[in-house]
Design a protein around this motif. Structure first.
Motif, PDB file in Angstrom:
ATOM      1  N   THR A 100      26.613   4.217  21.833  1.00 35.75           N
ATOM      2  CA  THR A 100      27.047   3.534  22.933  1.00 35.75           C
ATOM      3  C   THR A 100      26.630   2.164  22.830  1.00 35.75           C
ATOM      4  O   THR A 100      26.939   0.840  23.556  1.00 35.75           O
ATOM      5  N   SER A 101      25.559   1.843  22.007  1.00 37.61           N
ATOM      6  CA  SER A 101      24.982   0.496  21.887  1.00 37.61           C
ATOM      7  C   SER A 101      23.939   0.596  20.292  1.00 37.61           C
ATOM      8  O   SER A 101      23.402   1.810  20.031  1.00 37.61           O
ATOM      9  N   ALA A 102      23.607  -0.561  19.813  1.00 37.78           N
ATOM     10  CA  ALA A 102      22.883  -0.701  18.523  1.00 37.78           C
ATOM     11  C   ALA A 102      21.987  -1.739  18.638  1.00 37.78           C
ATOM     12  O   ALA A 102      22.702  -2.938  19.117  1.00 37.78           O
ATOM     13  N   VAL A 103      20.805  -1.844  18.546  1.00 38.41           N
ATOM     14  CA  VAL A 103      19.836  -3.020  18.615  1.00 38.41           C
ATOM     15  C   VAL A 103      19.190  -2.955  17.048  1.00 38.41           C
ATOM     16  O   VAL A 103      18.540  -2.021  16.743  1.00 38.41           O
ATOM     17  N   GLN A 104      19.250  -4.058  16.788  1.00 35.11           N
ATOM     18  CA  GLN A 104      18.714  -4.821  15.438  1.00 35.11           C
ATOM     19  C   GLN A 104      17.392  -5.359  15.613  1.00 35.11           C
ATOM     20  O   GLN A 104      17.424  -6.537  16.451  1.00 35.11           O
ATOM     21  N   ARG A 105      16.265  -5.092  15.148  1.00 30.09           N
ATOM     22  CA  ARG A 105      15.119  -6.028  15.334  1.00 30.09           C
ATOM     23  C   ARG A 105      14.361  -5.836  13.989  1.00 30.09           C
ATOM     24  O   ARG A 105      14.640  -5.064  13.187  1.00 30.09           O
ATOM     25  N   GLN A 106      13.602  -7.165  13.794  1.00 29.96           N
ATOM     26  CA  GLN A 106      12.615  -7.223  12.668  1.00 29.96           C
ATOM     27  C   GLN A 106      11.190  -6.586  13.020  1.00 29.96           C
ATOM     28  O   GLN A 106      10.613  -7.218  13.967  1.00 29.96           O
ATOM     29  N   GLU A 107      10.731  -5.710  12.385  1.00 31.78           N
ATOM     30  CA  GLU A 107       9.377  -5.189  12.596  1.00 31.78           C
ATOM     31  C   GLU A 107       8.386  -5.896  11.851  1.00 31.78           C
ATOM     32  O   GLU A 107       8.614  -6.397  10.695  1.00 31.78           O
ATOM     33  N   PRO A 108       7.278  -5.863  12.280  1.00 29.80           N
ATOM     34  CA  PRO A 108       6.227  -6.418  11.349  1.00 29.80           C
ATOM     35  C   PRO A 108       5.986  -5.894  10.008  1.00 29.80           C
ATOM     36  O   PRO A 108       6.143  -4.712   9.764  1.00 29.80           O
ATOM     37  N   ASN A 109       5.366  -6.592   9.184  1.00 37.73           N
ATOM     38  CA  ASN A 109       5.263  -6.228   7.603  1.00 37.73           C
ATOM     39  C   ASN A 109       3.871  -5.151   7.567  1.00 37.73           C
ATOM     40  O   ASN A 109       3.314  -5.241   8.794  1.00 37.73           O
ATOM     41  N   TRP A 110       3.930  -4.695   6.534  1.00 37.35           N
ATOM     42  CA  TRP A 110       2.878  -3.579   6.328  1.00 37.35           C
ATOM     43  C   TRP A 110       1.313  -4.322   6.700  1.00 37.35           C
ATOM     44  O   TRP A 110       0.315  -3.731   7.292  1.00 37.35           O
ATOM     45  N   LEU A 111       1.271  -5.551   6.332  1.00 35.12           N
ATOM     46  CA  LEU A 111      -0.048  -6.113   6.476  1.00 35.12           C
ATOM     47  C   LEU A 111      -0.394  -6.420   7.915  1.00 35.12           C
ATOM     48  O   LEU A 111      -1.747  -6.226   8.357  1.00 35.12           O
ATOM     49  N   ALA A 112       0.312  -6.701   8.793  1.00 32.79           N
ATOM     50  CA  ALA A 112       0.234  -6.367  10.313  1.00 32.79           C
ATOM     51  C   ALA A 112      -0.388  -5.044  10.673  1.00 32.79           C
ATOM     52  O   ALA A 112      -1.248  -5.238  11.588  1.00 32.79           O
ATOM     53  N   SER A 113      -0.360  -4.093  10.103  1.00 29.06           N
ATOM     54  CA  SER A 113      -1.070  -2.731  10.544  1.00 29.06           C
ATOM     55  C   SER A 113      -2.630  -2.938  10.202  1.00 29.06           C
ATOM     56  O   SER A 113      -3.148  -2.241  10.698  1.00 29.06           O
ATOM     57  N   LEU A 114      -3.078  -3.938   9.351  1.00 27.06           N
ATOM     58  CA  LEU A 114      -4.528  -4.188   9.383  1.00 27.06           C
ATOM     59  C   LEU A 114      -5.049  -5.285   9.902  1.00 27.06           C
ATOM     60  O   LEU A 114      -6.218  -5.551   9.756  1.00 27.06           O
ATOM     61  N   GLU A 115      -4.205  -5.727  10.888  1.00 24.66           N
ATOM     62  CA  GLU A 115      -4.891  -6.790  12.001  1.00 24.66           C
ATOM     63  C   GLU A 115      -6.060  -6.087  12.646  1.00 24.66           C
ATOM     64  O   GLU A 115      -5.975  -4.997  13.131  1.00 24.66           O
ATOM     65  N   GLY A 116      -7.235  -6.867  12.791  1.00 24.96           N
ATOM     66  CA  GLY A 116      -8.322  -6.351  13.301  1.00 24.96           C
ATOM     67  C   GLY A 116      -9.323  -5.246  12.500  1.00 24.96           C
ATOM     68  O   GLY A 116     -10.270  -5.060  12.784  1.00 24.96           O
ATOM     69  N   LYS A 117      -8.731  -5.314  11.376  1.00 24.37           N
ATOM     70  CA  LYS A 117      -9.601  -4.340  10.318  1.00 24.37           C
ATOM     71  C   LYS A 117     -10.219  -5.234   9.093  1.00 24.37           C
ATOM     72  O   LYS A 117      -9.950  -6.187   8.909  1.00 24.37           O
ATOM     73  N   THR A 118     -10.834  -4.635   8.345  1.00 22.48           N
ATOM     74  CA  THR A 118     -11.995  -5.157   7.330  1.00 22.48           C
ATOM     75  C   THR A 118     -10.947  -5.149   6.149  1.00 22.48           C
ATOM     76  O   THR A 118     -10.475  -4.135   5.702  1.00 22.48           O
ATOM     77  N   VAL A 119     -10.686  -6.386   5.476  1.00 25.11           N
ATOM     78  CA  VAL A 119     -10.400  -6.483   4.027  1.00 25.11           C
ATOM     79  C   VAL A 119     -11.210  -7.173   3.270  1.00 25.11           C
ATOM     80  O   VAL A 119     -12.286  -7.860   3.795  1.00 25.11           O
ATOM     81  N   PHE A 120     -10.976  -7.652   2.024  1.00 25.19           N
ATOM     82  CA  PHE A 120     -12.054  -8.170   1.259  1.00 25.19           C
ATOM     83  C   PHE A 120     -11.372  -9.488   0.546  1.00 25.19           C
ATOM     84  O   PHE A 120     -10.249  -9.400   0.134  1.00 25.19           O
ATOM     85  N   LEU A 121     -12.139 -10.473   0.574  1.00 23.42           N
ATOM     86  CA  LEU A 121     -11.904 -11.897   0.173  1.00 23.42           C
ATOM     87  C   LEU A 121     -12.609 -12.419  -1.108  1.00 23.42           C
ATOM     88  O   LEU A 121     -13.767 -11.999  -1.050  1.00 23.42           O
ATOM     89  N   LYS A 122     -11.951 -12.592  -2.087  1.00 23.69           N
ATOM     90  CA  LYS A 122     -12.643 -13.141  -3.283  1.00 23.69           C
ATOM     91  C   LYS A 122     -11.844 -14.501  -3.882  1.00 23.69           C
ATOM     92  O   LYS A 122     -10.810 -14.409  -4.230  1.00 23.69           O
TER      93      LYS A 122
END
Length: 428
Positions: free
Chosen positions: A66-88
């Motif tokens: 009956t309907s179809a909705v296309q949308r753009q989801e965040p990339n994988w890196l967005a799942s790490l927002e607020g979490k610790t990553v390492f910068l060199k």
């Protein structure tokens, strides 16, 4: 639905996506089976699939919605927002930072300061997927009821083309063909059923440009894939003016690859070499060299494609041939032949003029002299297109608007030959 999402995400990570492919010269119809257990079906495809997709071609075949909705989801890196990553950074020790925004790689260090990092300077506790910065597109269908169907769409990312080799010698000639199936996307396909179509098929939509792939032949990936028997290509006849072929077995179409398969080995029912000239009539004298021409007929219909010509095993030229019906004649030129020259002399035999002094009926005699420095006889063929209200070539019936004057002559080895024809141009 969970199984579908898992399969789609696996494809994004490099595992082949199961699909049927209907491959045309400039696009492909991808058909993937889907199943909905409820009244909502969410399809997740990697950016590699969406990039080459032709807008307006996504469809759910066999499963009403009956309907179809296309949308753009965040990339994988967005799942790490607020979490610790390492910068060199160069010249600095590695430090833990908090990822604040994946969109522009904004991070916060231990002192509470904000800075923008580069992706290549970041490291993670878990392995990132391929194209970790690419967003994921989802398509959500609302359904009247559960069921199974086929997700279908057109993409410019997968195409195919035949290429021919004509091997000629003093004993005759042979024609063979290969089919190149090109995947210009980062998405691999585990192809269950494949059909190839040749002919003029036009689609209106233009896709979002996808990254240009560095093509590699499937043989180069042999060590990375399971070896299986290569499929063969079988003719399925004609479909409303299109030539249709099918692969005999499933195969894997790797990402960013070219899969090459043996295609046709038609029998030649006619083959000729000659030195030729195709030109338009002019009352001026001219001279020059003839071109190297080939003429052939095959016992199979031939899709249009590139043809490579080899004489005695040596490459002598390449050109393209058009779509050709079974038994139809193909002619092509591979450039000038400096050993066969011509001199063209035009004599005005008579000219009739009207009261204003303008010529209304003129008779010309055109003489060609051919000279060859080859150590064997060569066939010379000339075709001139003559325009006018009424044209007579030699004693042939008069033609309206346009006529063809043709000469055919065998020029002896290291010799010469002369042929003439008359042209009457009547504009009264």
């Amino acid at each position: 639905m969970r199984q579908l999402l898992t399969a789609a995400l696996a494809a994004a990570l490099g595992t082949a996506s199961a699909a049927d492919l209907r491959i045309y010269p400039s696009f492909t119809e991808v058909r993937e089976p889907v199943r909905a257990t409820g009244t909502t079906l969410t399809v997740t495809l990697p950016e590699a699939a969406w990039a080459g997709l032709i807008p307006g071609t996504l469809d759910l075949d066999g499963l009403p919605f009956t309907s179809a909705v296309q949308r753009q989801e965040p990339n994988w890196l967005a799942s790490l927002e607020g979490k610790t990553v390492f910068l060199k950074r160069e010249g600095e020790p590695t430090q833990p930072v908090t990822l604040i925004r994946a969109r522009d790689l904004l991070v916060r260090d231990a002192q509470g300061r904000y800075l923008t990092a580069r992706y290549e300077d970041l490291s993670f506790d878990v392995a990132p997927p391929v194209n970790a910065l690419s967003p994921i597109q989802t398509l959500t269908f609302t359904l009247p009821q559960a069921g199974a169907g086929t997700l279908a769409y057109l993409t410019r990312g997968v195409t195919w083309a035949p290429r021919y080799t004509l091997r000629a010698s003093n004993q005759g000639a042979q024609l063979s063909a290969l089919a190149d199936i090109r995947n210009g996307t980062d998405l691999a396909y585990d192809v269950k059923a494949t059909e190839l179509y040749a002919g003029d098929v036009e689609v209106r939509g233009q896709p979002v440009p996808f990254p240009q792939a560095a093509f590699r032949n499937e043989a180069a990936d042999a060590a990375e894939t399971v070896t299986t028997a290569a499929p063969t290509i079988n003719s399925q006849g004609e479909l409303r003016g299109l030539y249709r072929y099918a692969l005999s077995a499933p195969f894997t179409l790797p990402a960013n690859s070219v899969v090459t398969l043996p295609f046709l080995t038609p029998k030649l029912t006619g083959f000729e070499r000659y030195a030729g000239l195709n030109t338009y009539f002019t009352p001026q004298n001219t001279s020059g060299t003839l071109s190297r021409f080939y003429r052939l007929k095959a016992d199979e219909r031939l899709p249009g494609g590139l043809i490579t010509v080899r004489e005695e095993g040596r490459l002598v030229g390449q050109t393209s041939i058009p779509e050709t019906a079974q038994g139809a004649q193909i002619e092509f030129s591979l450039g000038n032949d400096p050993d066969v020259r011509y001199t063209r002399a035009v004599q005005t035999v008579s000219s009739e003029r009207n009261a204003q002094g303008n010529p209304v009926r003129t008779t010309y005699r055109v003489t060609y002299t051919f000279e060859s420095s080859k150590d064997r006889a060569v066939r010379a063929e000339v075709t001139e297109i003559v325009g006018g209200r009424r044209i007579v070539i030699d004693s042939a019936p008069a033609r309206q608007n346009q006529a063809r004057a043709e000469l055919r002559v065998d020029v002896p080895a290291n010799g010469r030959a002369t042929r003439s024809f008359t042209v009457v141009v009547d504009n009264s």
